[in-house]
Design a protein around this motif. Structure first.
Motif, PDB file in Angstrom:
ATOM      1  N   TYR A   1       0.809  -1.205   0.000  1.00  3.88           N
ATOM      2  CA  TYR A   1       0.000   0.000   0.000  1.00  3.88           C
ATOM      3  C   TYR A   1       0.851   1.267   0.000  1.00  3.88           C
ATOM      4  O   TYR A   1       1.972   1.272   0.503  1.00  3.88           O
ATOM      5  N   GLN A   2       0.261   2.333  -0.540  1.00  3.86           N
ATOM      6  CA  GLN A   2       0.925   3.630  -0.630  1.00  3.86           C
ATOM      7  C   GLN A   2       0.823   4.406   0.670  1.00  3.86           C
ATOM      8  O   GLN A   2       1.719   5.169   1.027  1.00  3.86           O
ATOM      9  N   GLY A   3      -0.281   4.230   1.384  1.00  3.41           N
ATOM     10  CA  GLY A   3      -0.510   4.993   2.600  1.00  3.41           C
ATOM     11  C   GLY A   3      -1.022   6.392   2.295  1.00  3.41           C
ATOM     12  O   GLY A   3      -1.053   6.837   1.140  1.00  3.41           O
ATOM     13  N   TRP A   4      -1.402   7.101   3.367  1.00  4.86           N
ATOM     14  CA  TRP A   4      -1.998   8.429   3.240  1.00  4.86           C
ATOM     15  C   TRP A   4      -1.277   9.403   4.163  1.00  4.86           C
ATOM     16  O   TRP A   4      -0.923   9.064   5.282  1.00  4.86           O
TER      17      TRP A   4
ATOM     18  N   LEU B   1      -8.167   8.330   5.639  1.00  6.56           N
ATOM     19  CA  LEU B   1      -8.152   6.872   5.611  1.00  6.56           C
ATOM     20  C   LEU B   1      -9.491   6.296   5.164  1.00  6.56           C
ATOM     21  O   LEU B   1     -10.547   6.689   5.672  1.00  6.56           O
ATOM     22  N   PRO B   2      -9.452   5.352   4.241  1.00  5.94           N
ATOM     23  CA  PRO B   2     -10.701   4.736   3.779  1.00  5.94           C
ATOM     24  C   PRO B   2     -11.164   3.653   4.750  1.00  5.94           C
ATOM     25  O   PRO B   2     -10.418   3.213   5.628  1.00  5.94           O
ATOM     26  N   SER B   3     -12.389   3.219   4.589  1.00  5.69           N
ATOM     27  CA  SER B   3     -12.842   2.010   5.274  1.00  5.69           C
ATOM     28  C   SER B   3     -12.183   0.811   4.589  1.00  5.69           C
ATOM     29  O   SER B   3     -11.618   0.932   3.487  1.00  5.69           O
ATOM     30  N   LEU B   4     -12.232  -0.345   5.210  1.00  5.15           N
ATOM     31  CA  LEU B   4     -11.661  -1.540   4.576  1.00  5.15           C
ATOM     32  C   LEU B   4     -12.389  -1.844   3.269  1.00  5.15           C
ATOM     33  O   LEU B   4     -11.751  -2.238   2.276  1.00  5.15           O
TER      34      LEU B   4
ATOM     35  N   GLY C   1     -10.680  -0.027  -4.130  1.00  7.38           N
ATOM     36  CA  GLY C   1      -9.758   0.773  -4.933  1.00  7.38           C
ATOM     37  C   GLY C   1      -9.330   2.098  -4.359  1.00  7.38           C
ATOM     38  O   GLY C   1      -8.509   2.801  -4.967  1.00  7.38           O
ATOM     39  N   LYS C   2      -9.848   2.490  -3.178  1.00  5.67           N
ATOM     40  CA  LYS C   2      -9.394   3.743  -2.565  1.00  5.67           C
ATOM     41  C   LYS C   2      -8.088   3.455  -1.830  1.00  5.67           C
ATOM     42  O   LYS C   2      -8.048   3.281  -0.613  1.00  5.67           O
ATOM     43  N   THR C   3      -7.003   3.414  -2.604  1.00  3.23           N
ATOM     44  CA  THR C   3      -5.691   3.021  -2.069  1.00  3.23           C
ATOM     45  C   THR C   3      -4.603   4.015  -2.448  1.00  3.23           C
ATOM     46  O   THR C   3      -3.422   3.663  -2.507  1.00  3.23           O
ATOM     47  N   ASN C   4      -5.002   5.251  -2.753  1.00  5.32           N
ATOM     48  CA  ASN C   4      -4.032   6.295  -3.095  1.00  5.32           C
ATOM     49  C   ASN C   4      -3.158   5.893  -4.278  1.00  5.32           C
ATOM     50  O   ASN C   4      -1.948   6.107  -4.276  1.00  5.32           O
ATOM     51  N   GLY C   5      -3.797   5.290  -5.272  1.00  2.00           N
ATOM     52  CA  GLY C   5      -3.094   4.994  -6.520  1.00  2.00           C
ATOM     53  C   GLY C   5      -2.704   3.548  -6.736  1.00  2.00           C
ATOM     54  O   GLY C   5      -2.240   3.196  -7.831  1.00  2.00           O
ATOM     55  N   ARG C   6      -2.903   2.675  -5.754  1.00  2.00           N
ATOM     56  CA  ARG C   6      -2.507   1.275  -5.910  1.00  2.00           C
ATOM     57  C   ARG C   6      -3.597   0.404  -6.532  1.00  2.00           C
ATOM     58  O   ARG C   6      -3.343  -0.739  -6.892  1.00  2.00           O
TER      59      ARG C   6
END
Length: 378
Positions: A144-147, A153-156, A162-167
């Protein structure tokens, strides 16, 4: 803001003395190699622990925990350990399985409705916690890219979608059980299944089932601003400050711990050692057994059990371990021989801390009594 008062300053563990009065010989290698590697690779800080005979015989900090170079690293400096979260996750699931709260071989689809991943030609109903732990479930997304902002931070469910900061999203790329594919996304799916089944936060389960029984008072997977404020600060490949990053995906990514704490966990995973043992030897054996695949492994393919890489040292002995790295500038690795009670761990607050893998390699050569020059890179 990290200050000297926020990091416990404790002297290094005194190494046991041999009849000649000398400490374990490998401590000399650590003392020689670590400062040299840190200087060459621009590593701001590191902590190293050495276990011999089921005891932490050496623990020492090198360099600095903060950007300004004013807070020395000690054995009780908190580091972000990234993917060392995964072996911790294997313990959480084994304890839950022992208590009958999760089933290792039940379909996770039974508790994940609606199914959080995009459906395709692969049968998601065959995915189990055991397959997710061993990276053999056919899921994608290695890391993961992290925020930068904790509030983002997204929910699981959002992370899996797909809310993974680009991953990207977690997807199925192969039938279950066909091949090994390292997948942090699979561990996120497992975390969601555990939380749905138990109706508990994963971070609370990790504390209650692993950290508290082992007296790991400075360890957590609840990566919050408060936790990171008291931890070492990350640095990039050039040794320059890197901003903190937050991760929603706790089972694969968010362990924060210290050398002393993590050594407690390592020792509890060994045979015939003193102290608390939350898992039985039979349970540990399952973690250290290579996952079964329906197709032959490639000759150079990694061997993985449940939450642990498994390797054969030069003398034929079995070692288990894991490495960790993230975008916030942290590197970590441990390797241990559960049957003989030997092990080593390091944490670093620099991306270039990867260079310290050499010390782990040298340790493996030392305990196996083989020539390191042919196996360990300079």
């Amino acid at each position: 803001m990290l200050t000297a008062a926020m990091v416990l300053t404790v002297p290094a563990v005194a190494a046991p003395r041999s009849p000649s009065g000398a400490p374990p010989q490998f401590t000399q290698v650590i003392e020689r190699e670590v400062p040299a590697i840190m200087k060459e690779a621009h590593i701001q800080g590191a902590a190293v622990g050495l276990i011999v005979g089921g005891k932490l015989v050496y623990a020492k900090g090198f360099g600095f925990a903060d950007h300004a170079g004013k807070v020395p690293v000690t054995p009780d400096t908190v580091f972000v350990a990234a993917s060392l979260s995964k072996p911790i996750a294997s313990w959480v699931t084994m304890r839950l399985a022992e208590q009958g709260r999760v089933q290792l071989d039940a379909s996770v689809a039974d508790v994940l409705s609606p199914w959080p991943l995009t459906q395709n030609q692969f049968d998601h109903r065959l995915i189990t916690i055991r397959r997710l732990l061993s990276h053999t479930a056919g899921t994608t997304l290695g890391g993961y890219q992290g925020w930068l902002d904790f509030k983002e931070l997204p929910s699981l469910e959002e992370s899996l979608a797909g809310k993974t900061n680009g991953r990207g999203a977690v997807e199925l790329f192969a039938p279950v059980g066909v091949k090994f594919q390292y997948s942090g996304g699979g561990y996120t799916l497992m975390q969601l299944a555990i939380e749905r089944t138990t109706q508990r936060k994963y971070s609370d389960l990790a504390r209650e089932l692993v950290f508290r029984p082992l007296g790991m008072k400075h360890s957590s997977v609840a990566m919050t601003p408060e936790v990171l404020a008291g931890a070492a600060q990350g640095h990039d490949d050039e040794g320059k400050p890197a901003p903190a990053r937050y991760y929603a995906e706790q089972a694969p990514s968010t362990l924060t711990t210290t050398v002393r704490d993590f050594a407690r966990w390592m020792i509890a995973g060994m045979a015939n050692t003193a102290g608390a043992h939350p898992l039985t030897q039979a349970q540990l054996a399952k973690l250290y057994t290579p996952a079964e695949l329906s197709t032959p492994r490639a000759p150079d393919e990694a061997v993985y059990g449940l939450g642990h890489f498994i390797e054969r040292l030069g003398d034929g002995s079995t070692a288990v371990g894991h490495d960790g790295r993230n975008q916030a500038g942290f590197r970590a690795k441990f390797l241990m021989r559960p049957q003989s009670g030997d092990g080593i761990v390091f944490f670093s607050n620099s991306r270039s801390g990867l260079a310290l893998d050499r010390v782990v390699c040298l340790w493996g050569a030392d305990v196996a009594k083989v020539e390191p020059a042919t196996t360990c890179k300079k």
